[in-house]
Design a protein around this motif. Structure first.
Motif, PDB file in Angstrom:
ATOM      1  N   PRO A 163       0.778  -1.123   0.222  1.00 46.48           N
ATOM      2  CA  PRO A 163       0.160  -0.036   0.065  1.00 46.48           C
ATOM      3  C   PRO A 163       0.881   1.244   0.027  1.00 46.48           C
ATOM      4  CG  PRO A 163      -0.907  -1.518   1.597  1.00 46.48           C
ATOM      5  CD  PRO A 163       0.510  -2.040   1.112  1.00 46.48           C
ATOM      6  N   ARG A 164       1.827   1.231   0.527  1.00 50.02           N
ATOM      7  CA  ARG A 164       2.867   2.390   0.691  1.00 50.02           C
ATOM      8  C   ARG A 164       3.340   2.830  -0.654  1.00 50.02           C
ATOM      9  NH1 ARG A 164       5.189   6.921   2.711  1.00 50.02           N
ATOM     10  NH2 ARG A 164       7.168   6.898   3.121  1.00 50.02           N
ATOM     11  N   ARG A 165       3.653   1.807  -1.490  1.00 50.19           N
ATOM     12  CA  ARG A 165       4.251   2.105  -2.940  1.00 50.19           C
ATOM     13  C   ARG A 165       3.268   2.998  -3.709  1.00 50.19           C
ATOM     14  NH1 ARG A 165       8.567  -1.632  -3.232  1.00 50.19           N
ATOM     15  NH2 ARG A 165       8.039  -3.442  -2.215  1.00 50.19           N
ATOM     16  N   SER A 166       1.655   2.508  -3.434  1.00 49.07           N
ATOM     17  CA  SER A 166       0.845   3.326  -4.245  1.00 49.07           C
ATOM     18  C   SER A 166       0.870   4.645  -3.932  1.00 49.07           C
ATOM     19  CB  SER A 166      -0.489   2.547  -4.326  1.00 49.07           C
ATOM     20  OG  SER A 166      -0.980   2.644  -2.844  1.00 49.07           O
ATOM     21  N   GLY A 167       0.984   4.845  -2.559  1.00 47.25           N
ATOM     22  CA  GLY A 167       0.827   6.051  -1.986  1.00 47.25           C
ATOM     23  C   GLY A 167       2.185   7.156  -2.464  1.00 47.25           C
ATOM     24  N   LEU A 168       3.480   6.469  -2.548  1.00 49.73           N
ATOM     25  CA  LEU A 168       4.306   7.181  -3.028  1.00 49.73           C
ATOM     26  C   LEU A 168       4.276   7.563  -4.586  1.00 49.73           C
ATOM     27  CD1 LEU A 168       6.936   4.908  -1.053  1.00 49.73           C
ATOM     28  CD2 LEU A 168       6.801   7.395  -0.763  1.00 49.73           C
ATOM     29  N   ARG A 169       3.833   6.660  -5.314  1.00 47.43           N
ATOM     30  CA  ARG A 169       3.627   7.050  -6.808  1.00 47.43           C
ATOM     31  C   ARG A 169       2.540   7.872  -7.056  1.00 47.43           C
ATOM     32  NH1 ARG A 169       2.722   0.904  -7.047  1.00 47.43           N
ATOM     33  NH2 ARG A 169       5.174   0.193  -7.520  1.00 47.43           N
ATOM     34  N   ALA A 170       1.582   7.999  -6.120  1.00 46.55           N
ATOM     35  CA  ALA A 170       0.435   8.953  -6.220  1.00 46.55           C
ATOM     36  C   ALA A 170       0.987  10.405  -5.795  1.00 46.55           C
ATOM     37  CB  ALA A 170      -0.833   8.884  -5.256  1.00 46.55           C
ATOM     38  N   ALA A 171       1.900  10.346  -4.942  1.00 48.65           N
ATOM     39  CA  ALA A 171       2.649  11.487  -4.541  1.00 48.65           C
ATOM     40  C   ALA A 171       3.592  12.272  -5.653  1.00 48.65           C
ATOM     41  CB  ALA A 171       3.386  11.581  -3.247  1.00 48.65           C
ATOM     42  N   ALA A 172       4.402  11.284  -6.406  1.00 46.93           N
ATOM     43  CA  ALA A 172       4.823  11.852  -7.399  1.00 46.93           C
ATOM     44  C   ALA A 172       4.260  12.249  -8.477  1.00 46.93           C
ATOM     45  CB  ALA A 172       5.898  10.248  -8.006  1.00 46.93           C
ATOM     46  N   THR A 173       2.954  11.730  -9.084  1.00 46.42           N
ATOM     47  CA  THR A 173       2.200  12.442  -9.820  1.00 46.42           C
ATOM     48  C   THR A 173       1.549  13.580  -9.257  1.00 46.42           C
ATOM     49  OG1 THR A 173       1.574   9.970 -10.570  1.00 46.42           O
ATOM     50  CG2 THR A 173       0.116  11.891 -11.297  1.00 46.42           C
ATOM     51  N   LEU A 174       1.241  13.623  -8.093  1.00 39.70           N
ATOM     52  CA  LEU A 174       0.506  14.923  -7.733  1.00 39.70           C
ATOM     53  C   LEU A 174       1.686  16.102  -7.838  1.00 39.70           C
ATOM     54  CD1 LEU A 174      -1.640  16.344  -5.796  1.00 39.70           C
ATOM     55  CD2 LEU A 174      -0.211  15.756  -3.614  1.00 39.70           C
ATOM     56  N   VAL A 175       3.009  16.024  -7.493  1.00 40.66           N
ATOM     57  CA  VAL A 175       3.913  16.865  -7.670  1.00 40.66           C
ATOM     58  C   VAL A 175       4.029  17.344  -9.237  1.00 40.66           C
ATOM     59  CG1 VAL A 175       6.233  17.402  -7.315  1.00 40.66           C
ATOM     60  CG2 VAL A 175       5.141  16.496  -5.582  1.00 40.66           C
ATOM     61  N   GLU A 176       4.197  16.284  -9.944  1.00 42.13           N
ATOM     62  CA  GLU A 176       4.267  16.517 -11.397  1.00 42.13           C
ATOM     63  C   GLU A 176       2.919  17.471 -11.940  1.00 42.13           C
ATOM     64  OE1 GLU A 176       6.757  12.401 -12.941  1.00 42.13           O
ATOM     65  OE2 GLU A 176       4.726  12.249 -12.740  1.00 42.13           O
ATOM     66  N   ARG A 177       1.748  17.086 -11.600  1.00 40.87           N
ATOM     67  CA  ARG A 177       0.805  17.651 -12.156  1.00 40.87           C
ATOM     68  C   ARG A 177       0.403  19.109 -11.412  1.00 40.87           C
ATOM     69  NH1 ARG A 177      -3.535  12.554 -12.581  1.00 40.87           N
ATOM     70  NH2 ARG A 177      -2.457  11.470 -14.015  1.00 40.87           N
ATOM     71  N   ARG A 178       0.694  19.231 -10.199  1.00 45.89           N
ATOM     72  CA  ARG A 178       0.189  20.412  -9.395  1.00 45.89           C
ATOM     73  C   ARG A 178       1.258  20.980  -8.569  1.00 45.89           C
ATOM     74  NH1 ARG A 178      -4.740  18.528  -5.841  1.00 45.89           N
ATOM     75  NH2 ARG A 178      -4.429  20.873  -5.337  1.00 45.89           N
ATOM     76  N   GLY A 179       2.460  20.631  -8.900  1.00 48.81           N
ATOM     77  CA  GLY A 179       3.702  21.236  -8.048  1.00 48.81           C
ATOM     78  C   GLY A 179       3.649  20.851  -6.474  1.00 48.81           C
ATOM     79  N   ARG A 180       5.014  21.098  -5.884  1.00 49.51           N
ATOM     80  CA  ARG A 180       5.247  20.533  -4.738  1.00 49.51           C
ATOM     81  C   ARG A 180       4.477  21.497  -3.717  1.00 49.51           C
ATOM     82  NH1 ARG A 180      11.054  21.309  -3.410  1.00 49.51           N
ATOM     83  NH2 ARG A 180      10.429  20.551  -1.277  1.00 49.51           N
ATOM     84  N   GLY A 181       3.669  22.609  -4.117  1.00 47.24           N
ATOM     85  CA  GLY A 181       2.931  23.273  -3.283  1.00 47.24           C
ATOM     86  C   GLY A 181       1.611  22.422  -3.090  1.00 47.24           C
ATOM     87  N   ALA A 182       1.248  21.564  -3.941  1.00 50.82           N
ATOM     88  CA  ALA A 182       0.074  20.420  -3.414  1.00 50.82           C
ATOM     89  C   ALA A 182       0.517  19.404  -2.527  1.00 50.82           C
ATOM     90  CB  ALA A 182      -0.426  19.846  -4.710  1.00 50.82           C
TER      91      ALA A 182
END
Length: 289
Positions: A163-182
């Motif tokens: 489950p941790r792996r999916s959360g880390l991948r989601a975090a990477a996508t979040l940064v790519e799409r919305r920036g580190r502020g998100a």
């Protein structure tokens, strides 16, 4: 040490305590060139054997010092202490390639630093969270390079890490799409493990440049501790330091490591006061050798 809570979305909380530990005497700074990276490091302490500390994911030497949680300065009574920023973290450089941040690659950096700072003698390897994984992978690759290991808060691992792996991948996508502020905003949703609940103030910090964050997060998703069975070959005395009530650094990981490492002792802290004793415990462990 990274705190990316899965239930509430990706998050990292960095402790900021009121007292910042003083550095013991002069600090010597240096840099080590590595493939696709330059590692920034510092050494302090006397002329004793070398101990090298590796920090947690998305952190750095500066962040750990500001946090005040892991204070290893007691080791300098008997050892020369080196601390460094993992590639891409803190003052070290890196590139936006996930493979560069996988644990075996970080272990290769640690081994190169050990060769650079102590070419003729084995060293003590210390690490917290990602740093603990780095130390274990390095010790498996070249066991003769180390005399003792200190592993603090090893992260969730093996089957429990899925489950941790999916959360880390989601975090990477979040940064790519919305920036580190998100990612910073998501981090503010998380809280501390119960053992750290009495700490009065938290800040959210990621000590990597934004262009490198997705690569580091994806590498963490693809990385893991070594398989438990492989650890039986390690001859080193090992001190494991763990706390409870933290799903990202569960006690189950530390207990599994203690069961498979041939010469391991495990200390579990249930209070913040006891966590703050880890530097002294590590110093006593090293002095006993």
């Amino acid at each position: 040490m990274s705190r990316l809570h899965l239930a509430a979305g990706p998050a990292r909380r960095l402790l900021r305590l009121t007292a910042v530990p003083a550095l013991p005497g002069p600090v010597a700074d240096g840099r080590l060139e590595r493939p696709h990276a330059t590692l920034a490091y510092s050494t302090t302490g006397g002329r004793g054997p070398l101990a090298v500390h590796a920090h947690g994911a998305l952190s750095s030497r500066a962040h750990e010092r500001r946090a005040g949680l892991f204070d290893w300065t007691a080791l300098t009574a008997t050892h020369r202490l080196a601390r460094y920023d993992a590639r891409g973290h803190g003052a070290s450089t890196g590139r936006a390639v996930p493979a560069d941040y996988r644990y075996p690659e970080l272990a290769a950096d640690l081994l190169a630093l050990c060769d650079h700072l102590s070419p003729d003698a084995p060293v003590t390897g210390l690490g917290a969270s990602m740093g603990a994984a780095t130390v274990l992978w390095a010790a498996l690759e070249r066991p003769e390079r180390f005399d003792r290991l200190v592993l603090a808060v090893p992260a969730v691992a093996w089957a429990a890490r899925e489950p941790r792996r999916s959360g880390l991948r989601a975090a990477a996508t979040l940064v790519e799409r919305r920036g580190r502020g998100a990612l910073d905003a998501a981090a503010r949703l998380s809280g501390p493990p119960a053992v750290l609940a009495e700490v009065p103030q938290y800040t959210t910090e990621f000590d990597l440049p934004e262009p490198l964050l997705p690569a580091a997060l994806r590498a963490a998703a693809e990385s893991d501790l070594p398989e438990p069975g492989t650890l039986r070959a390690l001859p080193h005395p090992v001190l494991l330091l763990a706390w409870d009530t933290d799903p990202l650094h569960p006690l189950a990981t530390a207990r599994t490591l203690a069961a498979h490492l041939p010469d391991a002792r495990l200390h579990v802290s249930h209070t913040l006061a006891d966590v703050r004793s880890w530097g002294r415990r590590a110093a006593d462990f090293l002095a006993a050798g």
